[in-house]
Design an enzyme around this catalytic site. Structure first.
Site, PDB file in Angstrom:
ATOM      1  N   ALA A 250       0.709  -1.325   0.203  1.00  0.00           N
ATOM      2  CA  ALA A 250       0.088   0.076  -0.137  1.00  0.00           C
ATOM      3  C   ALA A 250       0.711   1.141   0.050  1.00  0.00           C
ATOM      4  CB  ALA A 250      -1.055   0.001   1.047  1.00  0.00           C
ATOM      5  N   ALA A 251       2.229   1.290  -0.293  1.00  0.00           N
ATOM      6  CA  ALA A 251       3.009   2.611  -0.115  1.00  0.00           C
ATOM      7  C   ALA A 251       2.585   3.077  -1.666  1.00  0.00           C
ATOM      8  CB  ALA A 251       4.469   1.924  -0.065  1.00  0.00           C
ATOM      9  N   GLY A 252       2.596   2.539  -2.702  1.00  0.00           N
ATOM     10  CA  GLY A 252       2.076   3.133  -3.659  1.00  0.00           C
ATOM     11  C   GLY A 252       0.622   3.677  -3.771  1.00  0.00           C
ATOM     12  N   ASP A 253      -0.220   2.954  -3.051  1.00  0.00           N
ATOM     13  CA  ASP A 253      -1.626   3.445  -3.169  1.00  0.00           C
ATOM     14  C   ASP A 253      -1.829   4.721  -2.152  1.00  0.00           C
ATOM     15  OD1 ASP A 253      -2.378   1.225  -4.687  1.00  0.00           O
ATOM     16  OD2 ASP A 253      -2.863  -0.084  -3.177  1.00  0.00           O
TER      17      ASP A 253
END
Length: 304
Positions: A250-253
């Site tokens: 979820a870093a990119g999200d």
């Protein structure tokens, strides 16, 4: 504050902790398995909602326990879930995420109900699109639906943001010319351009994407921060925050959702990216997808 609508996937994540990723044909013992609400669309909606945005989620879940849990999770973050559809035709999407001891992950996605997010559903929810200012899209729902939504949003002069993940080489120009901001990571950039070394020449690579009609190209580079080629042809580099990564899920999200939130709050793109870097730096120090998202209080100083 401007309104954000996220059109995309909702998945229940089964997060499995392992020492090392298994090789082909290898059986390994896992340390643990947790059930955590996720899906790129839902993660992005959750992030923007928890950070105080005005957010609506459009997507489809199955009529099952996973679907109920996902909707409950979004509602707790302040996301409007009134327009999420439940279907008996497919089960709720599921993602099996393996996280190794270094915090890196590999993800297997079973699309399930996400495959039923079709253009007819978007037509039913066109009033939601019309009432929004920013439309945030990813590629875990059918590509035809993504293209259709982006085109309709462009016709209504909405800001269209595309997270091109899972990345694919065949994104048509008719989609890209509707996009105000695209955010691949370095691997996705290579897939989009058919060049695994595209990240080595970021200015050239991002110009190649802009030639297809995208206004702003933002590439995330993990520990290397972020690179922006903006609509005026200006180049910006944004350093990352130094942290010890536990889980990059979820870093990119969270990053792109925080960018969208910054824009919704009226901040310029550069300021929004700096804020997003801070959000993502917190996310990677925690395990899971939505369970890793920080509260507004933890990052409030970045909008003071």
């Amino acid at each position: 504050m401007r309104r954000i609508t996220v059109v995309g996937s909702l998945n229940m994540d089964l997060v499995i902790k392992v020492k090392d990723m298994p090789q082909v044909g290898e059986t390994i013992l896992a340390a643990s398995c947790e059930m955590i609400p996720g899906g790129k669309g839902a993660n992005q909606a959750y992030t923007a909602g928890k950070l105080g945005g005005s957010v609506t989620m459009l997507g489809v879940v199955g009529k099952d326990d996973y679907g109920k849990r996902l909707c409950q999770s979004l509602a707790k973050a302040g996301v409007c879930i009134d327009h999420i559809k439940s279907t008996e035709d497919q089960g709720t999407g599921t993602a099996v995420t393996m996280v190794n001891s270094e915090g890196n992950n590999s993800i297997l996605v079973i699309q399930g109900a996400n495959n039923t997010v079709d253009t007819a559903y978007i037509d039913e929810k066109m009033d939601v699109i019309a009432g929004s200012d920013i439309i945030l899209l990813q590629l875990e729902i059918p590509l035809d639906t993504v293209i259709y939504t982006a085109r309709k949003a462009r016709e209504m002069n909405k800001t269209v943001i595309l997270d091109p993940a899972p990345a694919r080489r065949d994104l048509p120009d008719e989609l890209l010319e509707c996009v105000d901001l695209i955010k691949p990571n370095e691997t996705e950039l290579g897939i989009l351009l058919g060049d695994n070394e595209a990240w080595k020449s970021l200015q050239k690579s991002t110009e190649s994407i802009k030639e297809k009609g995208v206004k702003n190209v933002l590439v995330t580079l993990g520990e290397g921060g972020a690179f922006l080629n903006d609509s005026n042809g200006n180049i910006h580099r944004f350093p990352s925050h130094t942290v010890r990564a536990v889980d990059t899920t979820a870093a990119g999200d969270s990053f792109i959702a925080a960018v969208a939130l910054g824009l919704a709050k009226g901040y310029d793109l550069a300021s929004s990216i700096r804020f997003a870097n801070r959000v993502a730096s917190i996310v990677v120090t925690r395990k899971g997808a939505q369970s890793s998202i920080p509260s507004l209080e933890e990052v409030r100083d970045y909008f003071s």
